[in-house]
Design an enzyme around this catalytic site. Structure first.
Site, PDB file in Angstrom:
ATOM      1  N   LYS A  13       0.843  -1.209   0.000  1.00  0.00           N
ATOM      2  CA  LYS A  13       0.000   0.000   0.000  1.00  0.00           C
ATOM      3  C   LYS A  13       0.876   1.256   0.000  1.00  0.00           C
ATOM      4  CE  LYS A  13      -2.076  -1.171   3.927  1.00  0.00           C
ATOM      5  NZ  LYS A  13      -1.685  -2.557   4.199  1.00  0.00           N
ATOM      6  N   ARG A  88      -9.666   0.785   8.158  1.00  0.00           N
ATOM      7  CA  ARG A  88      -9.302  -0.603   8.457  1.00  0.00           C
ATOM      8  C   ARG A  88     -10.421  -1.326   9.185  1.00  0.00           C
ATOM      9  NH1 ARG A  88      -3.395   0.305   8.144  1.00  0.00           N
ATOM     10  NH2 ARG A  88      -2.277  -1.643   8.318  1.00  0.00           N
ATOM     11  N   ARG A 126      12.037  -6.322   5.349  1.00  0.00           N
ATOM     12  CA  ARG A 126      11.937  -4.873   5.562  1.00  0.00           C
ATOM     13  C   ARG A 126      12.475  -4.500   6.946  1.00  0.00           C
ATOM     14  NH1 ARG A 126       6.208  -1.788   5.424  1.00  0.00           N
ATOM     15  NH2 ARG A 126       5.818  -3.217   7.160  1.00  0.00           N
ATOM     16  N   ARG A 128      10.998  -3.514   9.964  1.00  0.00           N
ATOM     17  CA  ARG A 128      10.502  -2.475  10.862  1.00  0.00           C
ATOM     18  C   ARG A 128      10.238  -3.089  12.237  1.00  0.00           C
ATOM     19  NH1 ARG A 128       5.537   0.195   7.992  1.00  0.00           N
ATOM     20  NH2 ARG A 128       4.363  -1.192   9.364  1.00  0.00           N
ATOM     21  N   ARG A 139      -0.912  -9.303  12.986  1.00  0.00           N
ATOM     22  CA  ARG A 139      -1.414  -8.277  12.066  1.00  0.00           C
ATOM     23  C   ARG A 139      -2.287  -8.920  10.990  1.00  0.00           C
ATOM     24  NH1 ARG A 139       4.021  -5.658  10.435  1.00  0.00           N
ATOM     25  NH2 ARG A 139       2.780  -4.495   8.934  1.00  0.00           N
TER      26      ARG A 139
HETATM   27  P1  B4P Z   1       4.637  -1.472   2.230  1.00  0.00           P
HETATM   28  O1  B4P Z   1       4.176  -0.779   0.992  1.00  0.00           O
HETATM   29  O2  B4P Z   1       5.449  -0.653   3.169  1.00  0.00           O
HETATM   30  O3  B4P Z   1       3.491  -2.142   3.086  1.00  0.00           O
HETATM   31  P2  B4P Z   1       2.102  -1.558   3.590  1.00  0.00           P
HETATM   32  O4  B4P Z   1       1.068  -2.450   3.000  1.00  0.00           O
HETATM   33  O5  B4P Z   1       1.982  -0.099   3.280  1.00  0.00           O
HETATM   34  O6  B4P Z   1       2.236  -1.530   5.156  1.00  0.00           O
HETATM   35  P3  B4P Z   1       1.600  -2.158   6.444  1.00  0.00           P
HETATM   36  O7  B4P Z   1       0.170  -2.602   6.256  1.00  0.00           O
HETATM   37  O8  B4P Z   1       2.602  -3.171   6.841  1.00  0.00           O
HETATM   38  O9  B4P Z   1       1.670  -1.010   7.538  1.00  0.00           O
HETATM   39  P4  B4P Z   1       0.857   0.297   7.973  1.00  0.00           P
HETATM   40  O10 B4P Z   1       1.887   1.354   8.064  1.00  0.00           O
HETATM   41  O11 B4P Z   1      -0.344   0.584   7.118  1.00  0.00           O
HETATM   42  O12 B4P Z   1       5.443  -2.753   1.730  1.00  0.00           O
HETATM   43  C1  B4P Z   1       6.074  -3.643   2.614  1.00  0.00           C
HETATM   44  C2  B4P Z   1       7.437  -4.091   2.063  1.00  0.00           C
HETATM   45  O13 B4P Z   1       7.270  -4.824   0.846  1.00  0.00           O
HETATM   46  C3  B4P Z   1       8.376  -2.937   1.711  1.00  0.00           C
HETATM   47  O14 B4P Z   1       9.647  -3.291   2.139  1.00  0.00           O
HETATM   48  C4  B4P Z   1       8.304  -2.835   0.191  1.00  0.00           C
HETATM   49  O15 B4P Z   1       9.505  -2.365  -0.391  1.00  0.00           O
HETATM   50  C5  B4P Z   1       8.040  -4.267  -0.216  1.00  0.00           C
HETATM   51  N1  B4P Z   1       7.209  -4.361  -1.433  1.00  0.00           N
HETATM   52  C6  B4P Z   1       6.114  -3.616  -1.729  1.00  0.00           C
HETATM   53  N2  B4P Z   1       5.572  -4.013  -2.899  1.00  0.00           N
HETATM   54  C7  B4P Z   1       6.335  -5.077  -3.334  1.00  0.00           C
HETATM   55  C8  B4P Z   1       6.286  -5.942  -4.488  1.00  0.00           C
HETATM   56  N3  B4P Z   1       5.334  -5.792  -5.440  1.00  0.00           N
HETATM   57  N4  B4P Z   1       7.210  -6.930  -4.583  1.00  0.00           N
HETATM   58  C9  B4P Z   1       8.181  -7.084  -3.642  1.00  0.00           C
HETATM   59  N5  B4P Z   1       8.289  -6.283  -2.532  1.00  0.00           N
HETATM   60  C10 B4P Z   1       7.384  -5.297  -2.392  1.00  0.00           C
HETATM   61  O16 B4P Z   1       0.301  -0.075   9.453  1.00  0.00           O
HETATM   62  C11 B4P Z   1       1.139  -0.337  10.571  1.00  0.00           C
HETATM   63  C12 B4P Z   1       0.312  -0.424  11.870  1.00  0.00           C
HETATM   64  O17 B4P Z   1      -0.321   0.860  12.183  1.00  0.00           O
HETATM   65  C13 B4P Z   1      -0.868  -1.408  11.870  1.00  0.00           C
HETATM   66  O18 B4P Z   1      -0.470  -2.735  12.168  1.00  0.00           O
HETATM   67  C14 B4P Z   1      -1.791  -0.792  12.987  1.00  0.00           C
HETATM   68  O19 B4P Z   1      -1.358  -1.162  14.286  1.00  0.00           O
HETATM   69  C15 B4P Z   1      -1.600   0.716  12.824  1.00  0.00           C
HETATM   70  N6  B4P Z   1      -2.637   1.333  11.979  1.00  0.00           N
HETATM   71  C16 B4P Z   1      -2.419   1.911  10.742  1.00  0.00           C
HETATM   72  N7  B4P Z   1      -3.580   2.372  10.228  1.00  0.00           N
HETATM   73  C17 B4P Z   1      -4.567   2.078  11.123  1.00  0.00           C
HETATM   74  C18 B4P Z   1      -5.987   2.262  11.137  1.00  0.00           C
HETATM   75  N8  B4P Z   1      -6.637   2.847  10.104  1.00  0.00           N
HETATM   76  N9  B4P Z   1      -6.697   1.818  12.219  1.00  0.00           N
HETATM   77  C19 B4P Z   1      -6.059   1.239  13.250  1.00  0.00           C
HETATM   78  N10 B4P Z   1      -4.728   1.014  13.304  1.00  0.00           N
HETATM   79  C20 B4P Z   1      -3.971   1.415  12.249  1.00  0.00           C
END
Ligand code: B4P
Length: 183
Positions: A13, A88, A126, A128, A139
């Site tokens: 995302k 979410r 990654r 984190r 998660r």
């Molecule tokens: P990202 O792009 O960073 O992953 P994400 O889906 O955005 O992040 P995530 O769901 O983990 O976290 P969020 O910050 O929203 O990609 C991950 C990795 O994969 C990277 O290293 C990237 O380079 C790699 N990658 C991407 N695309 C690729 C591809 N096509 N091929 C290979 N590699 C690839 O949330 C974090 C926490 O915040 C949640 O657990 C929750 O506790 C809280 N939170 C956030 N929003 C909330 C909400 N609305 N309500 C309640 N809690 C919330």
């Protein structure tokens, strides 16, 4: 254009939101980034969010809505925005509809589909703080129980589009651009 990026942890995302934001010149609003920055600054919200995020749970709707609402209604979002990681829960989605009820509405909900097993490795690489195997499993559990019900919610509204997230990053972007009609 009002866009929501939706999908399980690590589906890409944040990665894709950055590209769309640059190519359409609209703000990228990531609730994950907003919460992580609140944790780093040790604000009241950050202190409440920290423990929940470390366990892989969802921060309360009340907190998340308080940080998203003003942002979405701010002047720089009038021409559009990309919501990354919000909503979410169905409650968050309903509240979003309610406070956007000033003429704006969501145009596209892009659901990035991936296989859980392959994502585990992606996230561990990654590295984190919340990318440890036990937390990642939580998660995913949270995603399946709290966030997946958004699929029928947005299907009913006819704005849900599936994207194959198991391709190279550039290919995922190409698929998204086709759906958005941006070339
Ligand atoms: P990202 O792009 O960073 O992953 P994400 O889906 O955005 O992040 P995530 O769901 O983990 O976290 P969020 O910050 O929203 O990609 C991950 C990795 O994969 C990277 O290293 C990237 O380079 C790699 N990658 C991407 N695309 C690729 C591809 N096509 N091929 C290979 N590699 C690839 O949330 C974090 C926490 O915040 C949640 O657990 C929750 O506790 C809280 N939170 C956030 N929003 C909330 C909400 N609305 N309500 C309640 N809690 C919330």
């Amino acid at each position: 254009m009002q866009i929501i990026l939706f999908g399980p942890p690590g589906c890409g995302k944040g990665t894709q939101a950055t590209f769309i934001s640059q190519s359409l010149s609209i703000p990228h609003l990531s609730t994950g980034d907003m919460l992580r920055s609140a944790v780093t600054s040790k604000s009241e919200i950050g202190l409440k969010a920290k423990e929940i995020m470390e366990k892989g749970g969802l921060v309360s709707d009340e907190i998340v809505l308080s940080i998203v609402k003003d942002r979405v209604l701010s002047i720089d979002c009038q021409k559009g925005f990309i919501l990354d990681g919000f909503p979410r829960t169905v409650n968050q989605a309903e509240k979003l509809e309610f406070f956007l009820n000033n003429g704006q509405s969501i145009d596209f909900v892009l659901r990035i589909k991936v296989n859980e097993e392959d994502i585990l490795k992606r996230l561990i690489d990654r590295g984190r703080d919340d990318d440890k195997p036990e937390i990642i499993k939580n998660r995913f559990k949270t995603y399946n129980s709290e966030t997946e019900p958004l699929i029928p919610f947005y299907e009913e509204r006819g704005i849900l589009f599936n994207i194959n997230g198991m391709q190279e990053i550039e290919k995922v972007s190409e698929e998204i651009k086709k759906v958005l009609g941006v070339f």
